[in-house]
Design an enzyme around this catalytic site. Sequence first.
Site, PDB file in Angstrom:
ATOM      1  N   LYS A  78       1.502  -3.823 -11.441  1.00 54.15           N
ATOM      2  CA  LYS A  78       1.456  -4.480 -10.122  1.00 54.15           C
ATOM      3  C   LYS A  78       0.932  -3.525  -9.056  1.00 54.15           C
ATOM      4  CE  LYS A  78       5.042  -4.642  -7.231  1.00 54.15           C
ATOM      5  NZ  LYS A  78       4.786  -4.187  -5.854  1.00 54.15           N
ATOM      6  N   ASN A  79       1.454  -2.300  -9.004  1.00 57.36           N
ATOM      7  CA  ASN A  79       1.089  -1.406  -7.907  1.00 57.36           C
ATOM      8  C   ASN A  79      -0.306  -0.818  -8.027  1.00 57.36           C
ATOM      9  OD1 ASN A  79       3.366  -2.042  -6.568  1.00 57.36           O
ATOM     10  ND2 ASN A  79       4.537  -0.272  -7.255  1.00 57.36           N
TER      11      ASN A  79
ATOM     12  N   CYS B  39       9.490  -4.949   0.956  1.00 59.35           N
ATOM     13  CA  CYS B  39      10.926  -4.800   0.736  1.00 59.35           C
ATOM     14  C   CYS B  39      11.534  -3.925   1.835  1.00 59.35           C
ATOM     15  CB  CYS B  39      11.185  -4.169  -0.632  1.00 59.35           C
ATOM     16  SG  CYS B  39      10.322  -4.991  -1.986  1.00 59.35           S
TER      17      CYS B  39
ATOM     18  N   ARG C 272      10.066   2.130   7.063  1.00 61.41           N
ATOM     19  CA  ARG C 272       8.900   2.362   6.188  1.00 61.41           C
ATOM     20  C   ARG C 272       7.676   2.527   7.082  1.00 61.41           C
ATOM     21  NH1 ARG C 272       8.699  -1.582   1.043  1.00 61.41           N
ATOM     22  NH2 ARG C 272       7.411   0.124   0.213  1.00 61.41           N
ATOM     23  N   PRO C 273       7.614   3.678   7.816  1.00 56.73           N
ATOM     24  CA  PRO C 273       6.495   3.864   8.758  1.00 56.73           C
ATOM     25  C   PRO C 273       5.166   3.998   8.031  1.00 56.73           C
ATOM     26  CG  PRO C 273       7.724   5.911   8.470  1.00 56.73           C
ATOM     27  CD  PRO C 273       8.475   4.855   7.706  1.00 56.73           C
TER      28      PRO C 273
ATOM     29  N   GLN D  16       1.463   8.215   8.272  1.00 59.43           N
ATOM     30  CA  GLN D  16       0.563   9.049   7.471  1.00 59.43           C
ATOM     31  C   GLN D  16      -0.765   8.334   7.202  1.00 59.43           C
ATOM     32  OE1 GLN D  16       1.378  12.409   6.671  1.00 59.43           O
ATOM     33  NE2 GLN D  16       2.842  11.768   8.248  1.00 59.43           N
TER      34      GLN D  16
ATOM     35  N   ASP E 194      11.431   2.909  -8.149  1.00 57.83           N
ATOM     36  CA  ASP E 194      11.344   1.493  -8.522  1.00 57.83           C
ATOM     37  C   ASP E 194      12.112   1.163  -9.794  1.00 57.83           C
ATOM     38  OD1 ASP E 194       7.922   1.085  -7.328  1.00 57.83           O
ATOM     39  OD2 ASP E 194       9.842   1.147  -6.295  1.00 57.83           O
TER      40      ASP E 194
ATOM     41  N   ARG F 194       7.359 -12.083  -7.779  1.00 55.40           N
ATOM     42  CA  ARG F 194       6.312 -11.317  -7.096  1.00 55.40           C
ATOM     43  C   ARG F 194       5.767 -10.193  -7.979  1.00 55.40           C
ATOM     44  NH1 ARG F 194       7.636  -8.689  -2.010  1.00 55.40           N
ATOM     45  NH2 ARG F 194       5.693  -7.752  -2.712  1.00 55.40           N
TER      46      ARG F 194
HETATM   47  C1  EPZ Z   1       4.769   2.270  -2.860  1.00 52.19           C
HETATM   48  O1  EPZ Z   1       5.290   1.923  -1.571  1.00 52.19           O
HETATM   49  C2  EPZ Z   1       5.164   1.119  -3.795  1.00 52.19           C
HETATM   50  N1  EPZ Z   1       4.577  -0.109  -3.291  1.00 52.19           N
HETATM   51  C3  EPZ Z   1       6.670   0.964  -3.859  1.00 52.19           C
HETATM   52  O2  EPZ Z   1       6.978   0.002  -4.865  1.00 52.19           O
HETATM   53  C4  EPZ Z   1       7.300   2.276  -4.301  1.00 52.19           C
HETATM   54  O3  EPZ Z   1       8.688   2.165  -4.187  1.00 52.19           O
HETATM   55  C5  EPZ Z   1       6.807   3.437  -3.408  1.00 52.19           C
HETATM   56  O4  EPZ Z   1       5.373   3.479  -3.365  1.00 52.19           O
HETATM   57  C6  EPZ Z   1       7.286   4.783  -3.906  1.00 52.19           C
HETATM   58  O5  EPZ Z   1       6.885   4.999  -5.210  1.00 52.19           O
HETATM   59  C7  EPZ Z   1       3.294  -0.388  -3.624  1.00 52.19           C
HETATM   60  O6  EPZ Z   1       2.629   0.353  -4.332  1.00 52.19           O
HETATM   61  C8  EPZ Z   1       2.727  -1.663  -3.092  1.00 52.19           C
HETATM   62  P1  EPZ Z   1       5.395   5.534   0.018  1.00 52.19           P
HETATM   63  P2  EPZ Z   1       4.839   2.741  -0.273  1.00 52.19           P
HETATM   64  O7  EPZ Z   1       4.371   5.508   1.093  1.00 52.19           O
HETATM   65  O8  EPZ Z   1       3.399   3.095  -0.411  1.00 52.19           O
HETATM   66  C9  EPZ Z   1       7.655   7.551   3.720  1.00 52.19           C
HETATM   67  C10 EPZ Z   1       7.850  -1.972  -5.820  1.00 52.19           C
HETATM   68  O9  EPZ Z   1       9.004  -2.356  -6.080  1.00 52.19           O
HETATM   69  N2  EPZ Z   1       6.406   7.335   4.472  1.00 52.19           N
HETATM   70  O10 EPZ Z   1       5.137   6.353  -1.183  1.00 52.19           O
HETATM   71  O11 EPZ Z   1       5.266   1.997   0.899  1.00 52.19           O
HETATM   72  C11 EPZ Z   1       8.360   6.252   3.357  1.00 52.19           C
HETATM   73  O12 EPZ Z   1       9.150   5.765   4.397  1.00 52.19           O
HETATM   74  C12 EPZ Z   1       7.556  -1.253  -4.483  1.00 52.19           C
HETATM   75  O13 EPZ Z   1       6.892  -2.135  -6.591  1.00 52.19           O
HETATM   76  C13 EPZ Z   1       6.293   7.833   5.758  1.00 52.19           C
HETATM   77  O14 EPZ Z   1       7.226   8.430   6.293  1.00 52.19           O
HETATM   78  O15 EPZ Z   1       5.755   4.052  -0.429  1.00 52.19           O
HETATM   79  C14 EPZ Z   1       9.165   6.655   2.126  1.00 52.19           C
HETATM   80  O16 EPZ Z   1      10.358   7.223   2.511  1.00 52.19           O
HETATM   81  C15 EPZ Z   1       8.765  -1.136  -3.637  1.00 52.19           C
HETATM   82  N3  EPZ Z   1       5.124   7.631   6.414  1.00 52.19           N
HETATM   83  C16 EPZ Z   1       8.251   7.693   1.470  1.00 52.19           C
HETATM   84  O17 EPZ Z   1       7.341   8.139   2.464  1.00 52.19           O
HETATM   85  C17 EPZ Z   1       4.058   6.965   5.860  1.00 52.19           C
HETATM   86  O18 EPZ Z   1       3.022   6.791   6.503  1.00 52.19           O
HETATM   87  C18 EPZ Z   1       7.457   7.157   0.280  1.00 52.19           C
HETATM   88  O19 EPZ Z   1       6.798   5.974   0.678  1.00 52.19           O
HETATM   89  C19 EPZ Z   1       4.195   6.471   4.553  1.00 52.19           C
HETATM   90  C20 EPZ Z   1       5.378   6.672   3.868  1.00 52.19           C
END
Ligand code: EPZ
Length: 420
Positions: free
Chosen positions: A22-23, A117, A122-123, A126, A305, A398
């Site tokens: 999915k991702n 979710c 979830r800023p 970056q 996940d 989903r």
């Molecule tokens: C991706 O989300 C996945 N979603 C999530 O899977 C997964 O849990 C996550 O990566 C971590 O592996 C998709 O691929 C669509 P991150 P993402 O940016 O990109 C912080 C599922 O169930 N952060 O790696 O949103 C953030 O808050 C879903 O399939 C910032 O601070 O995750 C978190 O604490 C749920 N600033 C950490 O980094 C930013 O600009 C990791 O988030 C971006 C992120």
Amino acid sequence: MSKLCIQGGKRLNGDVIINGAKNAAVAILPATVLVDGISVIENLPNIDDVAILNDAMRSLGAVTNFLDKHTLEIDASTVYQHSALDECISKMRASYYLLGALLGRFGKAEVAMPGGCDFGGRPIDQHIKGFEALGAKIEVVDNVIRATADKLIGTRIYLDVVSVGATINIMLAAVLAEGTTIIENAAKEPHIVDVANFLNMMGANVKGAGTDVIRIKGVEKLHSGKYSTVPDQIEAGTYMIAAAITGGDVYVRNIIPEHMESLSSKMREMGVEILEGDDYLRVIAPDVLKATNVKTLPYPGFPTDLQPQMAVLLTVATGVSTMIEGVFENRFQYIEQLKETGAKIQVEGNKAIIEGVENLKPTHLKATDLRAGAAMILAGLKAQGGETVIHNIKYIDRGYESVEEKLAALGANIYRKSSN
Ligand code: EPZ
């Protein structure tokens, strides 16, 4: 509103075939906007998120056609829209990939602030940091992100947080930029490597995906081509845990065993036997599961996940386990539901202390998000002496294809019931 009904206590046996990730799919579909031609994406999971993104591509002007339920042909040469504000799109976190792709191809993009979710804050700072470093101007007005750039110019970008989304989004914006972009402290998940492989298949020049330094040398344009997505690490992990929690013996097929190492080693610590083949893992449950401690981390650490699913397994292990959520600030909402089954769990900040119990009770449970929904199914497969009913299963659809058919084929007593 459908629901899933499960009579637990059945040992799972047999083979399960894992679908495409999915991702990876939800990043590769928006990335096809960068191709001034036709992309054929194979091994796509047949899930709601793919259907929503297909609609999103069409709303931008792309011509798309499912060649079969797992293969989508996308002609993005007809894309004329740079604005993706449709409500169903914004519900999906991955809609933010349209920002990087549209900005990369057209120098302008307008996308609603992404939903997804609820794991606390979830800023996307970056993502924005990366786009601005490449020379884009970013405005956020009324929950809409507008990105414009006369020209994107390659540069060095250090990510303050290891972020899957930001790593991929910057990659999308950089492939057609002038010069070379270097992403440092990049995320290394298998789906990031998959997106880079897709882009390179279409003529991009991306090196180092899968390491924490990715180099993207901008190219003139991307060409048409065909690509097959990587197997879903998280779907595979969910079925491995299903085998262990039911005392079963299951072959999880069409996977890359290396991607499952963090889970396999934790399950082995619990006494589960895991036999490895080229593209499968055989999971053989022990009579007694042993407690262990888990902390989620970016890849190759234990995936967040699989955190809810693994927590359910720990609820029936002998002894006291701990689960630490090391990626998101608040990903324990599902635990209140789990306690309804008689599970003994105490939460202290980002740590859950889990005291193993003999068995779980059947009851009514609500899926609070995609992976929490999968965890509720695992609890239902374990609970004996009655029917477990899972509500809100739209979250599960989903991200999991044909979950009840796959589990029933392994011997589970599970069916979907529509409640009208
Ligand atoms: C991706 O989300 C996945 N979603 C999530 O899977 C997964 O849990 C996550 O990566 C971590 O592996 C998709 O691929 C669509 P991150 P993402 O940016 O990109 C912080 C599922 O169930 N952060 O790696 O949103 C953030 O808050 C879903 O399939 C910032 O601070 O995750 C978190 O604490 C749920 N600033 C950490 O980094 C930013 O600009 C990791 O988030 C971006 C992120």
